[in-house]
Design an enzyme around this catalytic site. Structure first.
Site, PDB file in Angstrom:
ATOM      1  N   GLN A  18      -6.110  -1.428  29.315  1.00 31.43           N
ATOM      2  CA  GLN A  18      -5.074  -0.575  28.924  1.00 31.43           C
ATOM      3  C   GLN A  18      -5.168  -0.428  27.267  1.00 31.43           C
ATOM      4  O   GLN A  18      -4.442   0.459  26.849  1.00 31.43           O
ATOM      5  CB  GLN A  18      -3.768  -1.249  28.916  1.00 31.43           C
ATOM      6  CG  GLN A  18      -3.231  -1.631  30.336  1.00 31.43           C
ATOM      7  CD  GLN A  18      -2.418  -2.659  30.726  1.00 31.43           C
ATOM      8  OE1 GLN A  18      -1.259  -2.357  30.842  1.00 31.43           O
ATOM      9  NE2 GLN A  18      -3.040  -3.810  30.462  1.00 31.43           N
ATOM     10  N   VAL A  52      -3.628   8.137   6.739  1.00 32.08           N
ATOM     11  CA  VAL A  52      -3.370   7.397   5.303  1.00 32.08           C
ATOM     12  C   VAL A  52      -4.476   7.850   4.320  1.00 32.08           C
ATOM     13  O   VAL A  52      -4.024   8.190   3.125  1.00 32.08           O
ATOM     14  CB  VAL A  52      -3.578   5.871   5.750  1.00 32.08           C
ATOM     15  CG1 VAL A  52      -3.456   4.920   4.417  1.00 32.08           C
ATOM     16  CG2 VAL A  52      -2.053   5.399   6.633  1.00 32.08           C
ATOM     17  N   ASP A  95       2.534  -2.860  23.220  1.00 29.54           N
ATOM     18  CA  ASP A  95       3.730  -3.976  23.655  1.00 29.54           C
ATOM     19  C   ASP A  95       5.221  -3.180  23.635  1.00 29.54           C
ATOM     20  O   ASP A  95       5.953  -3.292  24.486  1.00 29.54           O
ATOM     21  CB  ASP A  95       3.722  -5.076  23.182  1.00 29.54           C
ATOM     22  CG  ASP A  95       2.359  -5.818  23.382  1.00 29.54           C
ATOM     23  OD1 ASP A  95       1.753  -5.602  24.151  1.00 29.54           O
ATOM     24  OD2 ASP A  95       2.305  -6.967  22.577  1.00 29.54           O
TER      25      ASP A  95
HETATM   26  O1  F6P Z   1      -0.203  -7.177  21.475  1.00 29.10           O
HETATM   27  C1  F6P Z   1      -1.236  -6.428  22.088  1.00 29.10           C
HETATM   28  C2  F6P Z   1      -1.798  -7.486  23.343  1.00 29.10           C
HETATM   29  O2  F6P Z   1      -2.449  -6.372  23.971  1.00 29.10           O
HETATM   30  C3  F6P Z   1      -0.702  -7.913  24.172  1.00 29.10           C
HETATM   31  O3  F6P Z   1       0.048  -7.355  25.181  1.00 29.10           O
HETATM   32  C4  F6P Z   1      -1.588  -9.083  24.954  1.00 29.10           C
HETATM   33  O4  F6P Z   1      -0.680 -10.136  25.283  1.00 29.10           O
HETATM   34  C5  F6P Z   1      -2.325  -9.510  23.627  1.00 29.10           C
HETATM   35  O5  F6P Z   1      -2.659  -8.420  22.943  1.00 29.10           O
HETATM   36  C6  F6P Z   1      -3.740  -9.994  24.088  1.00 29.10           C
HETATM   37  O6  F6P Z   1      -4.447 -10.387  22.955  1.00 29.10           O
HETATM   38  P1  F6P Z   1      -5.878 -10.543  22.576  1.00 29.10           P
HETATM   39  O7  F6P Z   1      -6.641  -9.280  22.432  1.00 29.10           O
HETATM   40  O8  F6P Z   1      -6.193 -11.382  21.549  1.00 29.10           O
HETATM   41  O9  F6P Z   1      -6.403 -11.277  24.044  1.00 29.10           O
END
Ligand code: F6P
Length: 323
Positions: free
Chosen positions: A255, A23, A127
């Site tokens: 992950q 960007v 996701d």
């Molecule tokens: O949306 C990405 C994600 O890693 C989801 O897979 C997971 O449910 C969520 O974020 C976890 O969120 P946080 O990092 O706020 O705990």
């Protein structure tokens, strides 16, 4: 246009930095200035912006996370929060905003664009649940991280004849679990999109041992009704009857961390650059995504509140290959 702002929001994803870099450098190529917003919408509401030059985004292509920081910002869901963000953007001379993020972030982008501010979204979430992009920034790296763990787990599972539940992220979407299950050779996949009967699952694993398998591996999506914790409870209560031991590994945020792979660096670079090119054509209110090897745009109005359905053929493939 003279000045744009860029932010990363929601759960970080490997490749976000590559998108920021694309960007910034594409915008500079247009003769524009770029402001980097710190901490996503949370920072935007408080005007936390710093100028980003070509050198400021040097050496970040290969880094996981986001140099701008990210946050979940409940305040932005309110009209007050959004108005505050608009004031901050305008007072710093930003004429457009690029939002790099997933579902929640693109909902925020849509709300800002509904208020008349030019916004372009860049599809980024591990996701892979965004309508408008068949694959989003971070998915490929997250899949590979999960697979590395699964490959390791399988060797120890085989040595002990154990069953393993491996829980992967994905919020309410089973994409990561399904793809990891297929690529990792799982005996079963448990996802939110399909009802699971724990007794039938236990029977499947039992049958796998009967067919001569030395271990069983179940990939479980965190959003499934029977997530790893609930399944583990059920299996432990019935361990004697089922006749095999079970161990649980929750991969969680592992992950999301680490360096993006080649696919995510290239995807992020192309989507980030495209976001600026779209603004240069005076288009906005769209999500920039990827479909059949091409950059595509989808109106944000068609993205928010929707879900990407899973391909039923992949579900069938996972089942057949588990024999
Ligand atoms: O949306 C990405 C994600 O890693 C989801 O897979 C997971 O449910 C969520 O974020 C976890 O969120 P946080 O990092 O706020 O705990």
């Amino acid at each position: 246009m003279k000045r744009i702002a860029v932010l990363t929001s929601g759960g970080d994803a490997p490749g976000m930095n590559a998108a920021i870099r694309a960007v910034v450098r594409t915008a500079i190529g247009q003769g524009w200035e770029v402001l980097g917003v710190r901490r996503g919408y949370a920072g935007l509401a408080y005007g936390e912006m710093v100028p980003l030059g070509a050198r400021d985004v040097g050496g970040i292509l290969q880094l996981g996370g986001t140099i701008l920081g990210s946050a979940r910002c409940p305040e932005f869901r309110t009209e007050l929060g959004r108005q505050r963000a608009l004031r901050a953007l305008r007072s710093q001379g930003a004429e457009a905003l690029v939002v790099i993020g997933g579902n929640g972030s693109q909902t925020g982008a849509y709300e800002l664009s509904r208020l008349g501010f030019p916004v372009v979204g860049v599809a980024s979430t591990i996701d892979n649940d965004l309508v408008g992009s068949e694959i989003t920034i971070g998915v490929d790296t997250a899949l590979n991280v999960a697979l590395e763990s699964i490959d390791r787990l399988k060797t120890t599972a085989s040595s002990h004849g154990r069953a393993f539940l491996v829980e992967v992220m994905g919020r309410n979407c089973g994409y990561l679990a399904l793809m990891v299950g297929i690529a990792g050779g799982a005996e079963a996949v448990v996802i939110p999109e399909v009802d699971t009967d724990p007794e039938m699952l236990a029977q499947e694993l039992h049958d796998a041992y009967e067919r001569g398998k030395s271990h069983s591996l179940v990939v479980v999506a965190e959003g499934a009704t029977y997530n790893a914790a609930r399944l583990a409870e059920y299996f432990h209560e019935n361990e004697k009857r089922l006749g095999f031991e079970l161990r649980v590994t929750i991969l969680g945020h592992v992950q999301r961390g680490g360096a993006p792979g080649a696919f995510d660096r290239l995807l992020a670079t192309r989507l980030g650059a495209a976001a600026v090119e779209i603004l240069a054509r005076e288009e906005h209110g769209v999500l920039v995504g990827w479909h059949r090897g091409e950059v595509v745009t989808t109106p944000l109005a068609d993205v928010v509140g929707k879900e990407n359905p899973l391909d039923p053929r992949l579900l069938e493939l996972a089942r057949v290959l588990a024999q």
